[in-house]
Design an enzyme around this catalytic site. Structure first.
Site, PDB file in Angstrom:
ATOM      1  N   CYS A   1     -11.472 -12.868  17.086  1.00 45.19           N
ATOM      2  CA  CYS A   1     -12.052 -11.696  17.742  1.00 45.19           C
ATOM      3  C   CYS A   1     -13.349 -11.339  17.024  1.00 45.19           C
ATOM      4  CB  CYS A   1     -11.066 -10.536  17.672  1.00 45.19           C
ATOM      5  SG  CYS A   1      -9.423 -11.026  18.257  1.00 45.19           S
TER       6      CYS A   1
ATOM      7  N   CYS B   1     -13.073  -8.517  14.376  1.00 41.05           N
ATOM      8  CA  CYS B   1     -11.893  -8.551  13.499  1.00 41.05           C
ATOM      9  C   CYS B   1     -12.171  -7.910  12.133  1.00 41.05           C
ATOM     10  CB  CYS B   1     -11.463  -9.995  13.283  1.00 41.05           C
ATOM     11  SG  CYS B   1     -10.093 -10.135  12.133  1.00 41.05           S
TER      12      CYS B   1
ATOM     13  N   LYS C   1      -4.213   4.710   6.533  1.00 42.26           N
ATOM     14  CA  LYS C   1      -4.556   5.030   7.915  1.00 42.26           C
ATOM     15  C   LYS C   1      -4.145   6.480   8.177  1.00 42.26           C
ATOM     16  CE  LYS C   1      -2.952   1.779  10.588  1.00 42.26           C
ATOM     17  NZ  LYS C   1      -1.712   1.360   9.968  1.00 42.26           N
TER      18      LYS C   1
ATOM     19  N   ARG D   1       7.026  -0.168   2.441  1.00 44.88           N
ATOM     20  CA  ARG D   1       6.749  -1.335   3.283  1.00 44.88           C
ATOM     21  C   ARG D   1       5.712  -2.244   2.644  1.00 44.88           C
ATOM     22  NH1 ARG D   1       3.516   3.101   6.701  1.00 44.88           N
ATOM     23  NH2 ARG D   1       4.682   4.318   5.215  1.00 44.88           N
TER      24      ARG D   1
ATOM     25  N   ASP E   1      -8.517   3.689   9.791  1.00 42.11           N
ATOM     26  CA  ASP E   1      -8.213   3.165   8.461  1.00 42.11           C
ATOM     27  C   ASP E   1      -9.345   3.614   7.552  1.00 42.11           C
ATOM     28  OD1 ASP E   1      -6.029   1.423   7.499  1.00 42.11           O
ATOM     29  OD2 ASP E   1      -6.323   0.480   9.458  1.00 42.11           O
TER      30      ASP E   1
ATOM     31  N   ASP F   1     -13.147  -0.679  12.590  1.00 42.77           N
ATOM     32  CA  ASP F   1     -13.351  -0.678  11.134  1.00 42.77           C
ATOM     33  C   ASP F   1     -14.778  -1.063  10.737  1.00 42.77           C
ATOM     34  OD1 ASP F   1     -10.705  -0.022  10.208  1.00 42.77           O
ATOM     35  OD2 ASP F   1     -10.087  -1.990  10.949  1.00 42.77           O
TER      36      ASP F   1
ATOM     37  N   ARG G   1     -10.501  -8.552   9.546  1.00 39.68           N
ATOM     38  CA  ARG G   1     -10.283  -9.559   8.491  1.00 39.68           C
ATOM     39  C   ARG G   1     -11.162 -10.778   8.752  1.00 39.68           C
ATOM     40  NH1 ARG G   1      -4.189  -8.359   8.812  1.00 39.68           N
ATOM     41  NH2 ARG G   1      -3.974  -6.726   7.244  1.00 39.68           N
TER      42      ARG G   1
ATOM     43  N   ARG H   1       0.832  -1.209   0.000  1.00 40.13           N
ATOM     44  CA  ARG H   1       0.000   0.000   0.000  1.00 40.13           C
ATOM     45  C   ARG H   1       0.868   1.262   0.000  1.00 40.13           C
ATOM     46  NH1 ARG H   1      -4.822  -1.037   2.379  1.00 40.13           N
ATOM     47  NH2 ARG H   1      -3.728  -2.321   3.892  1.00 40.13           N
ATOM     48  N   TYR H   2       1.958   1.234   0.750  1.00 39.09           N
ATOM     49  CA  TYR H   2       2.884   2.374   0.848  1.00 39.09           C
ATOM     50  C   TYR H   2       4.204   1.963   0.208  1.00 39.09           C
ATOM     51  CZ  TYR H   2      -0.399   3.831   4.498  1.00 39.09           C
ATOM     52  OH  TYR H   2      -1.525   4.182   5.199  1.00 39.09           O
TER      53      TYR H   2
HETATM   54  S1  SF4 Z   1      -6.470 -11.350  12.788  1.00 38.48           S
HETATM   55 FE1  SF4 Z   1      -8.481 -10.809  13.610  1.00 38.48          FE
HETATM   56  S2  SF4 Z   1      -9.216 -12.643  14.662  1.00 38.48           S
HETATM   57 FE2  SF4 Z   1      -7.023 -12.904  14.345  1.00 38.48          FE
HETATM   58  S3  SF4 Z   1      -6.119 -12.201  16.264  1.00 38.48           S
HETATM   59 FE3  SF4 Z   1      -6.114 -10.455  14.820  1.00 38.48          FE
HETATM   60  S4  SF4 Z   1      -8.044  -9.348  15.252  1.00 38.48           S
HETATM   61 FE4  SF4 Z   1      -8.199 -11.377  16.221  1.00 38.48          FE
END
Ligand code: SF4
Length: 344
Positions: free
Chosen positions: A103, A106, A310, A90, A303, A266, A108, A86-87
């Site tokens: 999580c 999350c 970001k 890096r 972001d 997000d 993703r 993206r940059y």
């Molecule tokens: S990628 Fe997502 S699910 Fe995995 S540890 Fe990080 S925040 Fe939690």
């Protein structure tokens, strides 16, 4: 303690009411569940600051129109499988999709949990791309969580990255030192060392995640000369109070982790119940400034949805638009983007 990976496991462990379990099965079908043993031990009640991060809820089925499968636009900047550029200086290498915990917020969440690591051929192709682009000075390992890989595999990866002459820094984004501290063995830590400057960015959101085992793991990493920074997500019902954030950032610094970024939540699918407004985040940061020394204060960042990078949430980048809850965000290249606070 074995990781809980299904609604049934959570019922057996008393974290989900048996009567509520059937209603949660569609959530389980849509988004992976895993609560590591360490985090299971850190949960005192399902609705405490740790429990809410990992125990599924029906609110996850409420997907708002503005929410996206790839909110930070990893795919839009991917020249080679598993790599985001993206940059200019890096790249991000998504070495695995697996995590020790899944999580509930999350960013993703649409891709994590596929039990897929990059293959040997894919790693070679990604590192070949880095080698022929001399502007790249930093390789960032992420996932999933890169520290779920074996210590042997990580050592091999670090050696290959360090062998690319233009690369100066290795950054590792991980939740492992808190959610699975038993993985931070001497073998793993020695494999992270190389000629590169190694920076570990720890993802943690609540002081209760810092168990005694987590403190030992972080001391081990610090003792090996690895720079320790943090990133947290501002989460409604988890850490959206001045006291909770103060406690978190003080705990981090006690563990020699510099609070680095506090992310605005997000636009991932089904996470609006976690999202604060931008105004709430700004007010929390202002209140913290009066209570914490600068070294304890992270930068509050957002972001920009869609992959525009970001930016800090301050008046240089984020300004109110013409309606309540509407914002204009300027990206690092001068592009301007509309943003709306969650509707409740
Ligand atoms: S990628 Fe997502 S699910 Fe995995 S540890 Fe990080 S925040 Fe939690």
């Amino acid at each position: 303690m074995k990781a809980a990976v299904s609604v049934d496991d959570l019922v057996r462990e008393g974290l989900v009411d048996a009567a509520e379990a059937p209603a949660l099965l569609p959530v389980e079908a849509e988004f992976r569940i895993r609560v590591s043993g360490a985090m299971r031990g850190a949960i005192s009640a399902p609705d405490d600051g740790v429990g809410r991060q990992f125990i599924p809820s029906l609110q996850e089925l409420d997907v708002k129109p503005e929410e996206m499968g790839d909110p930070i636009g990893d795919d839009a900047h991917s020249p080679v499988k598993g790599l985001t550029h993206r940059y200019p200086d890096r790249v991000i290498l998504h070495v695995t999709k697996t995590c020790e915990v899944y999580c509930r917020f999350c960013f993703r969440r649409e891709t994590v949990g596929d039990d897929g690591h990059l293959t040997e051929a894919e790693v070679i192709a990604a590192l070949d791309y880095v080698a022929v682009n001399p502007a790249i000075r930093e390789v960032i390992l992420t996932g999933g969580d890169p520290l779920v890989l074996s210590a042997r595999r990580i050592r091999g990866l670090v050696e290959r990255i360090a062998a690319i002459p233009g690369v100066e820094t290795l950054r590792i984004h991980t939740r492992v030192p808190v959610v699975a501290p038993e993985r931070v063995t001497d073998e793993l830590v020695s494999g992270l060392g190389s000629r590169l400057t190694t920076v570990l960015v720890l993802h943690a959101n609540h002081a209760a995640e810092f168990t005694e085992s987590a403190r030992v793991a972080l001391r081990r990493l610090d003792g090996a000369g690895i720079m320790l920074l943090s990133q947290s997500v501002l989460l409604r019902g988890v850490n959206d109070s001045v006291e909770t954030l103060e406690h978190l950032f003080r705990e981090m610094l006690r563990c020699r982790v510099k609070p680095y970024y506090l992310h605005h939540c997000d636009l991932a699918k089904g996470v609006s119940h976690f999202r604060t407004t931008i105004g709430e985040g700004v007010a929390l940061m202002k209140a913290l400034r009066g209570r914490l020394a600068g070294v304890l204060l992270p930068t509050y960042v957002i972001d920009i949805p869609g992959g525009f990078g970001k930016v800090p949430v301050n008046a240089d980048y984020v300004t109110p638009a013409d309606a309540p809850g509407a914002w204009r965000i300027t990206d690092w290249q001068g592009g301007v983007h509309d943003y709306r606070d969650p509707n409740r």
